[in-house]
Design a protein around this motif. Structure first.
Motif, PDB file in Angstrom:
ATOM      1  N   ASP A   7      -3.710 -11.399  19.531  1.00  9.49           N
ATOM      2  CA  ASP A   7      -4.323 -10.142  19.980  1.00  9.49           C
ATOM      3  C   ASP A   7      -3.268  -9.255  20.811  1.00  9.49           C
ATOM      4  OD1 ASP A   7      -6.452  -8.253  20.113  1.00  9.49           O
ATOM      5  OD2 ASP A   7      -6.814  -9.091  22.111  1.00  9.49           O
ATOM      6  N   GLY A   8      -2.558  -8.719  19.972  1.00  5.23           N
ATOM      7  CA  GLY A   8      -1.341  -7.797  20.522  1.00  5.23           C
ATOM      8  C   GLY A   8      -1.026  -6.972  19.543  1.00  5.23           C
ATOM      9  N   PRO A   9      -0.136  -6.055  19.825  1.00  2.76           N
ATOM     10  CA  PRO A   9       0.460  -5.116  18.837  1.00  2.76           C
ATOM     11  C   PRO A   9       0.694  -5.875  17.276  1.00  2.76           C
ATOM     12  CG  PRO A   9       1.566  -4.540  20.793  1.00  2.76           C
ATOM     13  CD  PRO A   9       0.757  -5.864  20.892  1.00  2.76           C
ATOM     14  N   ALA A  10       0.320  -5.343  16.342  1.00  2.00           N
ATOM     15  CA  ALA A  10       0.453  -6.114  15.006  1.00  2.00           C
ATOM     16  C   ALA A  10       0.564  -5.155  13.900  1.00  2.00           C
ATOM     17  CB  ALA A  10      -0.368  -7.093  14.879  1.00  2.00           C
ATOM     18  N   VAL A  11       1.441  -5.690  12.815  1.00  2.67           N
ATOM     19  CA  VAL A  11       1.326  -4.882  11.623  1.00  2.67           C
ATOM     20  C   VAL A  11       0.615  -6.008  10.663  1.00  2.67           C
ATOM     21  CG1 VAL A  11       2.737  -4.448   9.595  1.00  2.67           C
ATOM     22  CG2 VAL A  11       3.603  -3.753  11.794  1.00  2.67           C
ATOM     23  N   VAL A  12      -0.467  -5.628  10.244  1.00  2.00           N
ATOM     24  CA  VAL A  12      -1.105  -6.851   9.630  1.00  2.00           C
ATOM     25  C   VAL A  12      -0.965  -6.063   7.889  1.00  2.00           C
ATOM     26  CG1 VAL A  12      -3.425  -7.529   8.650  1.00  2.00           C
ATOM     27  CG2 VAL A  12      -3.257  -6.844  11.041  1.00  2.00           C
ATOM     28  N   ALA A  13      -0.394  -6.818   7.046  1.00  2.00           N
ATOM     29  CA  ALA A  13       0.212  -6.421   5.740  1.00  2.00           C
ATOM     30  C   ALA A  13      -0.924  -7.154   4.651  1.00  2.00           C
ATOM     31  CB  ALA A  13       1.514  -6.745   5.352  1.00  2.00           C
ATOM     32  N   CYS A  14      -1.382  -6.153   3.797  1.00  3.38           N
ATOM     33  CA  CYS A  14      -2.060  -6.742   2.733  1.00  3.38           C
ATOM     34  C   CYS A  14      -1.039  -7.638   1.719  1.00  3.38           C
ATOM     35  CB  CYS A  14      -2.780  -5.637   1.720  1.00  3.38           C
ATOM     36  SG  CYS A  14      -3.238  -6.165   0.155  1.00  3.38           S
ATOM     37  N   ASN A  15      -1.222  -8.840   1.569  1.00  6.32           N
ATOM     38  CA  ASN A  15      -0.326  -9.604   0.788  1.00  6.32           C
ATOM     39  C   ASN A  15      -0.695  -9.730  -0.588  1.00  6.32           C
ATOM     40  OD1 ASN A  15      -2.813 -11.488   0.683  1.00  6.32           O
ATOM     41  ND2 ASN A  15      -1.784 -12.933   2.154  1.00  6.32           N
ATOM     42  N   THR A  16      -1.807  -8.960  -1.342  1.00  2.00           N
ATOM     43  CA  THR A  16      -2.403  -9.059  -2.452  1.00  2.00           C
ATOM     44  C   THR A  16      -1.920  -7.616  -3.362  1.00  2.00           C
ATOM     45  OG1 THR A  16      -4.493  -8.770  -1.782  1.00  2.00           O
ATOM     46  CG2 THR A  16      -3.724 -10.908  -2.407  1.00  2.00           C
ATOM     47  N   CYS A  17      -1.328  -6.804  -2.630  1.00  2.00           N
ATOM     48  CA  CYS A  17      -1.107  -5.448  -3.104  1.00  2.00           C
ATOM     49  C   CYS A  17      -0.318  -5.403  -4.272  1.00  2.00           C
ATOM     50  CB  CYS A  17      -0.499  -4.567  -1.979  1.00  2.00           C
ATOM     51  SG  CYS A  17      -1.471  -3.560  -0.825  1.00  2.00           S
ATOM     52  N   ARG A  18      -0.713  -4.322  -5.329  1.00  2.00           N
ATOM     53  CA  ARG A  18       0.088  -4.394  -6.479  1.00  2.00           C
ATOM     54  C   ARG A  18       1.523  -4.333  -6.245  1.00  2.00           C
ATOM     55  NH1 ARG A  18      -3.302  -3.669 -10.736  1.00  2.00           N
ATOM     56  NH2 ARG A  18      -1.462  -2.604 -12.014  1.00  2.00           N
ATOM     57  N   HIS A  19       2.132  -4.712  -7.307  1.00  2.00           N
ATOM     58  CA  HIS A  19       3.783  -4.656  -7.242  1.00  2.00           C
ATOM     59  C   HIS A  19       4.283  -3.020  -7.507  1.00  2.00           C
ATOM     60  CE1 HIS A  19       7.969  -5.814  -7.232  1.00  2.00           C
ATOM     61  NE2 HIS A  19       7.913  -5.134  -8.540  1.00  2.00           N
ATOM     62  N   THR A  20       3.645  -2.504  -8.652  1.00  2.00           N
ATOM     63  CA  THR A  20       3.827  -1.034  -9.025  1.00  2.00           C
ATOM     64  C   THR A  20       2.447  -0.396  -9.578  1.00  2.00           C
ATOM     65  OG1 THR A  20       4.159  -1.546 -11.354  1.00  2.00           O
ATOM     66  CG2 THR A  20       5.992  -1.853  -9.885  1.00  2.00           C
ATOM     67  N   PRO A  21       2.456   0.792  -9.813  1.00  2.00           N
ATOM     68  CA  PRO A  21       1.089   1.348 -10.549  1.00  2.00           C
ATOM     69  C   PRO A  21       0.465   0.623 -11.776  1.00  2.00           C
ATOM     70  CG  PRO A  21       2.438   3.075  -9.557  1.00  2.00           C
ATOM     71  CD  PRO A  21       3.300   1.893  -9.564  1.00  2.00           C
ATOM     72  N   ASP A  22       1.464   0.344 -12.377  1.00  2.00           N
ATOM     73  CA  ASP A  22       1.253  -0.380 -13.692  1.00  2.00           C
ATOM     74  C   ASP A  22       1.171  -1.913 -13.943  1.00  2.00           C
ATOM     75  OD1 ASP A  22       1.035   2.158 -14.629  1.00  2.00           O
ATOM     76  OD2 ASP A  22       3.281   2.209 -14.948  1.00  2.00           O
ATOM     77  N   ARG A  24       0.479  -5.805 -11.412  1.00  2.00           N
ATOM     78  CA  ARG A  24      -0.052  -6.364 -10.381  1.00  2.00           C
ATOM     79  C   ARG A  24       1.262  -7.280  -9.899  1.00  2.00           C
ATOM     80  NH1 ARG A  24      -5.580  -9.271 -11.448  1.00  2.00           N
ATOM     81  NH2 ARG A  24      -4.616 -10.448 -10.150  1.00  2.00           N
ATOM     82  N   GLU A  25       2.042  -7.964 -10.701  1.00  2.00           N
ATOM     83  CA  GLU A  25       3.129  -8.767 -10.229  1.00  2.00           C
ATOM     84  C   GLU A  25       4.283  -8.550 -10.741  1.00  2.00           C
ATOM     85  OE1 GLU A  25       1.239 -11.872 -12.028  1.00  2.00           O
ATOM     86  OE2 GLU A  25      -0.114 -12.490 -10.209  1.00  2.00           O
ATOM     87  N   ASP A  26       5.336  -8.882  -9.996  1.00  2.00           N
ATOM     88  CA  ASP A  26       6.707  -8.431 -10.833  1.00  2.00           C
ATOM     89  C   ASP A  26       7.006  -9.666 -11.883  1.00  2.00           C
ATOM     90  OD1 ASP A  26       7.318 -10.937  -9.490  1.00  2.00           O
ATOM     91  OD2 ASP A  26       8.876  -9.811  -7.888  1.00  2.00           O
ATOM     92  N   ALA A  27       8.198  -9.647 -12.302  1.00  2.00           N
ATOM     93  CA  ALA A  27       8.624 -10.676 -13.531  1.00  2.00           C
ATOM     94  C   ALA A  27       8.683 -12.087 -13.036  1.00  2.00           C
ATOM     95  CB  ALA A  27      10.106 -10.378 -14.066  1.00  2.00           C
ATOM     96  N   ALA A  28       8.678 -12.207 -11.727  1.00  2.00           N
ATOM     97  CA  ALA A  28       8.607 -13.734 -11.144  1.00  2.00           C
ATOM     98  C   ALA A  28       7.048 -14.134 -10.769  1.00  2.00           C
ATOM     99  CB  ALA A  28       9.266 -13.693  -9.897  1.00  2.00           C
ATOM    100  N   GLY A  29       5.824 -13.019 -11.008  1.00  2.00           N
ATOM    101  CA  GLY A  29       4.741 -13.513 -10.669  1.00  2.00           C
ATOM    102  C   GLY A  29       4.331 -13.046  -9.186  1.00  2.00           C
ATOM    103  N   PHE A  67      -1.146   1.028  -2.323  1.00  2.00           N
ATOM    104  CA  PHE A  67      -0.304   0.086  -2.132  1.00  2.00           C
ATOM    105  C   PHE A  67       1.058   0.490  -1.836  1.00  2.00           C
ATOM    106  CE2 PHE A  67       0.049   0.909  -6.627  1.00  2.00           C
ATOM    107  CZ  PHE A  67       1.318   0.861  -6.968  1.00  2.00           C
ATOM    108  N   CYS A  68       1.999  -0.340  -1.218  1.00  2.00           N
ATOM    109  CA  CYS A  68       1.812  -1.463  -0.348  1.00  2.00           C
ATOM    110  C   CYS A  68       1.279  -1.008   0.936  1.00  2.00           C
ATOM    111  CB  CYS A  68       3.004  -2.341  -0.172  1.00  2.00           C
ATOM    112  SG  CYS A  68       3.510  -3.088  -1.620  1.00  2.00           S
ATOM    113  N   THR A  69       0.205  -1.611   1.438  1.00  2.00           N
ATOM    114  CA  THR A  69      -0.677  -1.164   2.509  1.00  2.00           C
ATOM    115  C   THR A  69      -0.624  -2.156   3.777  1.00  2.00           C
ATOM    116  OG1 THR A  69      -2.332  -0.232   0.737  1.00  2.00           O
ATOM    117  CG2 THR A  69      -2.936  -0.440   3.140  1.00  2.00           C
ATOM    118  N   VAL A  70      -0.614  -1.454   4.932  1.00  2.00           N
ATOM    119  CA  VAL A  70      -0.334  -2.151   6.283  1.00  2.00           C
ATOM    120  C   VAL A  70      -1.512  -1.542   7.168  1.00  2.00           C
ATOM    121  CG1 VAL A  70       2.098  -2.782   5.850  1.00  2.00           C
ATOM    122  CG2 VAL A  70       1.410  -0.799   7.270  1.00  2.00           C
TER     123      VAL A  70
END
Length: 135
Positions: A7-22, A24-29, A67-70
């Motif tokens: 419970d302190g200063p934090a950056v909470v990142a969405c770990n499921t955000c799309r890779h690009t607008p087109d 969801r994932e990059d070539a490695a998945g 995306f990518c969102t924090v």
């Protein structure tokens, strides 16, 4: 559904955000959110200035169009949701640089002159802390 975290200063990142607008994932998945989390952790580990900022992750912040969102948060401070980042070290450094300024501020307001260039134009919303509204 909820998991307790520091419970302190934090950056909470969405770990499921799309890779690009087109894609969801990059070539490695891997999703863009996963890349951004990894970049945030790598940049944080590379510089002691970021020691007081936690990097936390969770699936979906519901800001999929931005995306990518924090979510930047700290006790008794206005929080911010930022998005439209590339999932890379440059974005991670800008986010963490802003987070350091944010953590050092009284109520979460950082003067615009102190904003890193890399976060300008990325703010989506601000959120009041429990029991408060902004003036």
């Amino acid at each position: 559904m909820l998991r307790r975290v520091e419970d302190g200063p934090a950056v909470v990142a969405c770990n499921t955000c799309r890779h690009t607008p087109d894609a969801r994932e990059d070539a490695a998945g891997l999703r863009g959110g996963a890349h951004l989390v990894a970049a945030l952790r790598a940049v944080k580990a590379s510089d002691s200035r970021y020691a007081g900022i936690a990097v936390q992750e969770m699936p979906c912040l519901f800001a999929c169009a931005d995306f990518c969102t924090v979510h930047l948060r700290a006790p008794n401070k206005v929080g911010y949701v930022l998005g439209r980042f590339a999932p890379d070290a440059e974005a991670a450094r800008a986010i963490l640089d802003y987070a350091v300024e944010y953590a050092g501020s009284e109520h979460g307001r950082v003067p615009f002159a102190r904003w890193p260039q890399g976060v300008k134009g990325h703010f989506i919303t601000r959120t009041p802390p429990p029991g408060f509204v902004a003036e």
